[in-house]
Design a protein around this motif. Structure first.
Motif, PDB file in Angstrom:
ATOM      1  N   GLY A  41     -44.424  17.584  37.689  1.00 49.86           N
ATOM      2  CA  GLY A  41     -43.722  17.653  38.970  1.00 49.86           C
ATOM      3  C   GLY A  41     -43.026  18.987  39.143  1.00 49.86           C
ATOM      4  N   LEU A  42     -42.160  19.061  40.166  1.00 46.88           N
ATOM      5  CA  LEU A  42     -41.502  20.320  40.505  1.00 46.88           C
ATOM      6  C   LEU A  42     -40.176  20.520  39.780  1.00 46.88           C
ATOM      7  N   GLU A  43     -39.600  19.428  39.241  1.00 50.38           N
ATOM      8  CA  GLU A  43     -38.305  19.552  38.580  1.00 50.38           C
ATOM      9  C   GLU A  43     -38.448  20.246  37.228  1.00 50.38           C
ATOM     10  N   PRO A  44     -37.470  21.075  36.846  1.00 47.77           N
ATOM     11  CA  PRO A  44     -37.517  21.694  35.508  1.00 47.77           C
ATOM     12  C   PRO A  44     -37.496  20.628  34.419  1.00 47.77           C
ATOM     13  N   LEU A  45     -38.160  20.893  33.298  1.00 46.66           N
ATOM     14  CA  LEU A  45     -38.111  19.996  32.145  1.00 46.66           C
ATOM     15  C   LEU A  45     -37.107  20.595  31.150  1.00 46.66           C
ATOM     16  N   SER A  46     -35.993  19.907  30.938  1.00 46.95           N
ATOM     17  CA  SER A  46     -34.931  20.485  30.110  1.00 46.95           C
ATOM     18  C   SER A  46     -35.144  20.238  28.622  1.00 46.95           C
ATOM     19  N   CYS A  47     -35.829  19.151  28.259  1.00 50.49           N
ATOM     20  CA  CYS A  47     -36.097  18.876  26.845  1.00 50.49           C
ATOM     21  C   CYS A  47     -37.208  17.832  26.738  1.00 50.49           C
ATOM     22  N   HIS A  48     -37.847  17.790  25.563  1.00 50.95           N
ATOM     23  CA  HIS A  48     -38.926  16.831  25.350  1.00 50.95           C
ATOM     24  C   HIS A  48     -39.070  16.511  23.873  1.00 50.95           C
ATOM     25  N   ALA A  49     -39.761  15.399  23.569  1.00 49.07           N
ATOM     26  CA  ALA A  49     -40.018  15.008  22.183  1.00 49.07           C
ATOM     27  C   ALA A  49     -41.273  14.145  22.151  1.00 49.07           C
ATOM     28  N   TRP A  50     -41.966  14.176  20.994  1.00 48.52           N
ATOM     29  CA  TRP A  50     -43.234  13.451  20.824  1.00 48.52           C
ATOM     30  C   TRP A  50     -43.074  12.276  19.866  1.00 48.52           C
ATOM     31  N   ASN A  51     -43.919  11.244  20.081  1.00 47.02           N
ATOM     32  CA  ASN A  51     -43.976  10.178  19.083  1.00 47.02           C
ATOM     33  C   ASN A  51     -44.831  10.648  17.905  1.00 47.02           C
ATOM     34  N   LYS A  52     -45.014   9.786  16.912  1.00 43.91           N
ATOM     35  CA  LYS A  52     -45.643  10.200  15.646  1.00 43.91           C
ATOM     36  C   LYS A  52     -47.058  10.745  15.823  1.00 43.91           C
ATOM     37  N   ASP A  53     -47.887  10.056  16.615  1.00 43.12           N
ATOM     38  CA  ASP A  53     -49.297  10.474  16.715  1.00 43.12           C
ATOM     39  C   ASP A  53     -49.600  11.338  17.941  1.00 43.12           C
ATOM     40  N   GLY A  54     -48.551  11.747  18.673  1.00 44.14           N
ATOM     41  CA  GLY A  54     -48.766  12.652  19.796  1.00 44.14           C
ATOM     42  C   GLY A  54     -49.403  12.015  21.018  1.00 44.14           C
ATOM     43  N   THR A  55     -49.360  10.673  21.105  1.00 44.81           N
ATOM     44  CA  THR A  55     -49.955   9.991  22.266  1.00 44.81           C
ATOM     45  C   THR A  55     -48.918   9.708  23.355  1.00 44.81           C
ATOM     46  N   GLN A  56     -47.624   9.826  22.997  1.00 45.27           N
ATOM     47  CA  GLN A  56     -46.568   9.596  23.981  1.00 45.27           C
ATOM     48  C   GLN A  56     -45.570  10.739  23.924  1.00 45.27           C
ATOM     49  N   ILE A  57     -45.022  11.063  25.099  1.00 44.19           N
ATOM     50  CA  ILE A  57     -44.029  12.140  25.184  1.00 44.19           C
ATOM     51  C   ILE A  57     -42.838  11.650  25.996  1.00 44.19           C
ATOM     52  N   ALA A  58     -41.642  11.988  25.520  1.00 41.59           N
ATOM     53  CA  ALA A  58     -40.408  11.679  26.254  1.00 41.59           C
ATOM     54  C   ALA A  58     -39.876  12.982  26.833  1.00 41.59           C
ATOM     55  N   VAL A  59     -39.696  13.019  28.143  1.00 41.13           N
ATOM     56  CA  VAL A  59     -39.204  14.234  28.797  1.00 41.13           C
ATOM     57  C   VAL A  59     -38.038  13.886  29.713  1.00 41.13           C
ATOM     58  N   SER A  60     -37.169  14.877  29.937  1.00 40.45           N
ATOM     59  CA  SER A  60     -36.113  14.700  30.929  1.00 40.45           C
ATOM     60  C   SER A  60     -36.280  15.749  32.019  1.00 40.45           C
ATOM     61  N   PRO A  61     -36.471  15.319  33.272  1.00 42.61           N
ATOM     62  CA  PRO A  61     -36.638  16.270  34.381  1.00 42.61           C
ATOM     63  C   PRO A  61     -35.295  16.796  34.894  1.00 42.61           C
ATOM     64  N   ASN A  62     -34.477  17.307  33.954  1.00 40.26           N
ATOM     65  CA  ASN A  62     -33.216  17.976  34.296  1.00 40.26           C
ATOM     66  C   ASN A  62     -32.232  17.052  35.009  1.00 40.26           C
ATOM     67  N   ASN A  63     -32.246  15.755  34.636  1.00 36.02           N
ATOM     68  CA  ASN A  63     -31.284  14.818  35.228  1.00 36.02           C
ATOM     69  C   ASN A  63     -30.815  13.842  34.145  1.00 36.02           C
ATOM     70  N   ASN A  64     -30.349  12.668  34.533  1.00 39.43           N
ATOM     71  CA  ASN A  64     -29.781  11.728  33.564  1.00 39.43           C
ATOM     72  C   ASN A  64     -30.780  10.688  33.068  1.00 39.43           C
ATOM     73  N   VAL A  65     -32.061  10.921  33.293  1.00 38.68           N
ATOM     74  CA  VAL A  65     -33.100   9.946  32.940  1.00 38.68           C
ATOM     75  C   VAL A  65     -34.096  10.565  31.959  1.00 38.68           C
ATOM     76  N   VAL A  66     -34.564   9.743  31.010  1.00 38.23           N
ATOM     77  CA  VAL A  66     -35.678  10.129  30.139  1.00 38.23           C
ATOM     78  C   VAL A  66     -36.894   9.322  30.560  1.00 38.23           C
ATOM     79  N   ILE A  67     -38.004  10.012  30.800  1.00 32.90           N
ATOM     80  CA  ILE A  67     -39.243   9.334  31.181  1.00 32.90           C
ATOM     81  C   ILE A  67     -40.240   9.465  30.033  1.00 32.90           C
ATOM     82  N   ILE A  68     -40.848   8.343  29.668  1.00 35.29           N
ATOM     83  CA  ILE A  68     -41.855   8.346  28.604  1.00 35.29           C
ATOM     84  C   ILE A  68     -43.228   8.195  29.242  1.00 35.29           C
TER      85      ILE A  68
END
Length: 356
Positions: A7-34
């Motif tokens: 999307g258009l929002e900046p990504l402030s931080c991210h992290a991966w699960n063990k096998d790299g099939t899922q990613i947790a990102v925060s689009p510069n707000n108070n929510v983490v989306i997996i």
């Protein structure tokens, strides 16, 4: 390498699960989306929305499959997946300023959290009361803690801060772990012991990274420099000032190779093979040669806006179209990283393969 936009929002931080099939990102707000990868698409599967302030750090423990998040609301949560839903547990971090970064230890029995309170909170789980407690490292820190990284021995903790210092502390908690043996950084390790304090880093220390052996520590500062301190060489620090815009994230990808990225929208490769020899190797995002005419009008004006110039040489030819904020390892061992990712202010994520 492959590019994906969330999307258009900046990504402030991210992290991966063990096998790299899922990613947790925060689009510069108070929510983490997996997101989960299905074929070539990334599909949203969870949303973590307990924080009331902008999320500043996410880390995903690969073995225990727990996520820790921290935010400007001065809180941290440990998230556990139960019956298909991520449940949060509040951590007693005891800080009066925004949290800035968070990192699980290698054994996943504790995590460290930096903050604007000039404190590092080392948090661990107390089974008796079924909650997460914290011990504070306050000594010597004179400004906001911006970055953290754990030594492979699960005890030492590196911290970069806005007081222009890079430090290494002991984060040994006797209640939950055995007494540590000596390392090249030092032998006595009571909690909070200061084992390295390097001043004159040249600017805010945006990111720190221990080598796979733990004998070297790399950091990047706001004066566009990369530095490696070598514990096997009397903790001597070797600084290389680059010609690029400031770097804000650094990773060790092998015992002698580093990757760093930042406001130039592009990762760079460095090598540190013998004590005192830190060298620039190459730029890792090699753009395809494009003429001005092959760039869309929208992209052309966006580039003019970014660079505030009409000089055609300043057209953005990199995959990222704005600053890279964070680099993360996706796969491979600590001493031989195979894939890593970058996220940036352009809302994009790029997957990179590292050729050793």
């Amino acid at each position: 390498m492959s590019l994906y936009s969330f999307g258009l929002e900046p990504l402030s931080c991210h992290a991966w699960n063990k096998d790299g099939t899922q990613i947790a990102v925060s689009p510069n707000n108070n929510v983490v989306i997996i997101y989960e990868k299905k074929g070539k698409e990334w599909n949203k599967i969870h949303e973590l929305s307990e924080h009331s302030g902008r999320i500043t750090g996410i880390d995903w423990a690969p073995e225990s499959n727990r996520i820790v998040t921290c935010a400007a609301d001065r809180n941290a949560y440990v998230w556990t997946l139960k019956d298909g839903t991520w449940k949060p547990t509040l951590v007693l971090v005891r800080i009066n300023r925004a949290a800035t970064c968070v990192k699980w230890s290698p054994l996943e029995n504790k995590f460290a959290l930096g903050s604007g309170a000039r404190i590092i909170s080392v948090c661990y789980f107390e089974k008796e009361n079924d909650w997460w407690l914290s011990k504070h490292i306050k000594k010597a820190i004179r400004s906001t803690v911006l970055s953290l990284d754990w030594h492979p021995n699960n005890i030492l903790l590196a911290a970069g801060s806005a007081d222009l210092y890079c430090r290494v502390f002991s984060a040994y908690i006797k209640d939950i772990e055995a007494k540590p043996g000596p390392t090249a950084w030092g032998a006595k390790m009571p909690f909070g012991e200061l084992l390295l304090e390097h001043k004159d880093c040249g600017g805010w220390v945006h990111s720190v990274s221990f080598s796979p052996s733990g004998d070297q520590l790399a950091w990047v500062a706001h004066n566009s420099s990369v530095t490696v301190a070598d514990a096997t060489n009397g903790k001597e620090a070797t600084q290389l000032t680059t010609e690029y815009l400031p770097l804000v994230s650094v990773l060790y990808v092998s015992p002698t190779e580093l990757v760093a990225a930042g406001h130039d929208c592009c990762p760079y490769r460095f090598t540190y093979k013998v004590p005192g020899a830190l060298e620039f190797v190459k730029k890792l995002d090699i753009p395809k040669q494009t003429s001005k005419g092959s760039i869309s009008a929208m992209q052309h004006f966006k580039n003019l806006d970014n660079k505030a110039t009409e000089d055609a040489r300043n057209e953005m030819t990199t995959l990222h179209q704005n600053s890279i904020i964070q680099l993360r390892v996706i796969s491979g061992e600590r001493d031989k990283v195979e894939k890593y990712s970058s996220v940036g202010l352009d809302g994009a994520m790029v997957l990179w393969e590292f050729k050793h």
